[in-house]
Scaffold this active site. Structure first.
Site, PDB file in Angstrom:
ATOM      1  N   LYS A   1       0.867  -1.176   0.000  1.00 24.62           N
ATOM      2  CA  LYS A   1       0.000   0.000   0.000  1.00 24.62           C
ATOM      3  C   LYS A   1       0.909   1.233   0.000  1.00 24.62           C
ATOM      4  O   LYS A   1       1.698   1.442   0.925  1.00 24.62           O
ATOM      5  CB  LYS A   1      -0.906   0.023   1.218  1.00 24.62           C
ATOM      6  CG  LYS A   1      -1.789   1.267   1.250  1.00 24.62           C
ATOM      7  CD  LYS A   1      -2.367   1.514   2.628  1.00 24.62           C
ATOM      8  CE  LYS A   1      -2.902   2.944   2.705  1.00 24.62           C
ATOM      9  NZ  LYS A   1      -3.295   3.323   4.078  1.00 24.62           N
TER      10      LYS A   1
ATOM     11  N   ASN B   1      -8.255   1.803  10.500  1.00 26.20           N
ATOM     12  CA  ASN B   1      -7.453   1.503  11.673  1.00 26.20           C
ATOM     13  C   ASN B   1      -7.963   2.271  12.884  1.00 26.20           C
ATOM     14  O   ASN B   1      -8.448   1.705  13.860  1.00 26.20           O
ATOM     15  CB  ASN B   1      -5.991   1.803  11.400  1.00 26.20           C
ATOM     16  CG  ASN B   1      -5.069   1.423  12.560  1.00 26.20           C
ATOM     17  OD1 ASN B   1      -3.889   1.738  12.557  1.00 26.20           O
ATOM     18  ND2 ASN B   1      -5.568   0.728  13.564  1.00 26.20           N
ATOM     19  N   THR B   2      -7.891   3.610  12.813  1.00 24.58           N
ATOM     20  CA  THR B   2      -8.227   4.441  13.969  1.00 24.58           C
ATOM     21  C   THR B   2      -9.651   4.216  14.455  1.00 24.58           C
ATOM     22  O   THR B   2      -9.903   4.210  15.668  1.00 24.58           O
ATOM     23  CB  THR B   2      -8.013   5.926  13.625  1.00 24.58           C
ATOM     24  OG1 THR B   2      -6.695   6.107  13.103  1.00 24.58           O
ATOM     25  CG2 THR B   2      -8.187   6.803  14.849  1.00 24.58           C
TER      26      THR B   2
ATOM     27  N   ALA C   1      -9.236   5.804   4.915  1.00 20.28           N
ATOM     28  CA  ALA C   1      -9.100   6.994   5.759  1.00 20.28           C
ATOM     29  C   ALA C   1     -10.415   7.729   5.924  1.00 20.28           C
ATOM     30  O   ALA C   1     -11.132   7.985   4.958  1.00 20.28           O
ATOM     31  CB  ALA C   1      -8.051   7.965   5.226  1.00 20.28           C
ATOM     32  N   GLY C   2     -10.730   8.065   7.172  1.00 18.62           N
ATOM     33  CA  GLY C   2     -11.866   8.914   7.475  1.00 18.62           C
ATOM     34  C   GLY C   2     -13.068   8.219   8.067  1.00 18.62           C
ATOM     35  O   GLY C   2     -13.966   8.872   8.591  1.00 18.62           O
TER      36      GLY C   2
ATOM     37  N   GLY D   1      -7.526   9.442  10.188  1.00 21.37           N
ATOM     38  CA  GLY D   1      -7.740   9.520  11.626  1.00 21.37           C
ATOM     39  C   GLY D   1      -8.786  10.511  12.076  1.00 21.37           C
ATOM     40  O   GLY D   1      -8.983  10.703  13.276  1.00 21.37           O
TER      41      GLY D   1
END
Length: 260
Positions: A101, A210-211, A188-189, A162
């Protein structure tokens, strides 16, 4: 689910991809990944020990490369040279694995991608035989360009990394999906399960996060929720939603009934 995600010729039953950062310890990381049902686990090589740091906990003792596809990523890289070098390191540490990635960031505050630098890095990596899944902005033109140059998947952001803001521009994401010949994965987001479901309802092939899991009050429970949301969103997309209408429409038609 009966349909599968295919990336670079390999089939996956899960359309949820997860990261390994921000958990309180390796055991929580393992438990959350188990609960997510993910088969692809992305690893930030600049922050995670895969054996290159003697004496520190090794992720490979908790997440088996025989069970999961480990996806090295270039998180924290702000220039072409560092990103390319990181991918080469990942291939060496993971026994020649070519799937990576790629992200080349523009600045530390927003973590938005530096798209021109990402293009340069992708070109080098593809020439070296890497199979590049590329993190980029939600621009349909750039998504098409990354596909045309040979990236095996395009990963537009939903919102800043994040941030947990959810999909800020669903129309762009939908346009990217409708014109793509490779898998499109929101990256993301995402903040909660409904964000993941919306991404899948838009037709995305998968979601990487992830976050949203790691910073939940209960990461393992959130991982389970994300698993269900991905499945529900995919099924809703395949089913095809009803049309939106400006006015009410009776659930039970009265035409032809005895009192009409």
């Amino acid at each position: 689910m009966t349909d599968n995600l295919v990336i670079d010729g390999k089939t996956y039953q899960s359309r949820l991809l997860v990261g390994t950062g921000k958990y309180k310890d390796m055991e929580q990381t393992r438990a959350a990944i188990e609960a997510s049902g993910a088969q692809i686990v992305t690893v930030a090589l600049r922050r995670t020990n895969l054996g290159q740091k003697a004496g520190e906990p090794n992720l490979l003792d908790y997440i088996s490369p025989q069970r999961f596809t480990l996806l090295p990523n270039t998180a924290g890289c702000y220039d072409v040279e560092t990103a390319v070098r990181t991918c080469r390191l990942g291939r060496e540490l993971l026994g020649g694995a070519a799937l990576v990635k790629l992200e080349v960031l523009g600045d530390e505050k927003t973590l938005f991608p530096d798209v021109p630098e990402t293009l340069k890095a992708a070109e080098i990596l593809i020439a070296e035989g890497f199979k590049v899944m590329v993190y980029t902005n939600d621009d349909p033109i750039m998504a098409r360009r990354f596909e045309q140059m040979g990236c095996v998947a395009v990963m537009p952001l939903a919102a800043p990394i994040g941030s947990g803001l959810g999909i800020r521009n669903p129309y762009n994401i939908r346009t990217i999906v409708e014109n793509a010949g490779v898998p499109i994965l929101v990256d993301a987001g995402v903040g909660t399960a409904s964000d993941a479901a919306i991404a899948m309802e838009l037709g995305c092939d998968g979601v990487l996060m992830n976050t949203a899991i790691a910073e939940a009050r209960n990461p393992v429970l959130m991982a389970s929720a994300m698993r269900k949301a991905i499945e529900a969103g995919r099924e809703a997309f395949l089913a095809g939603r009803m049309p939106r209408r400006a006015y009410a429409s009776a659930s039970s038609p009265i035409d032809g009934t005895f009192f009409s």
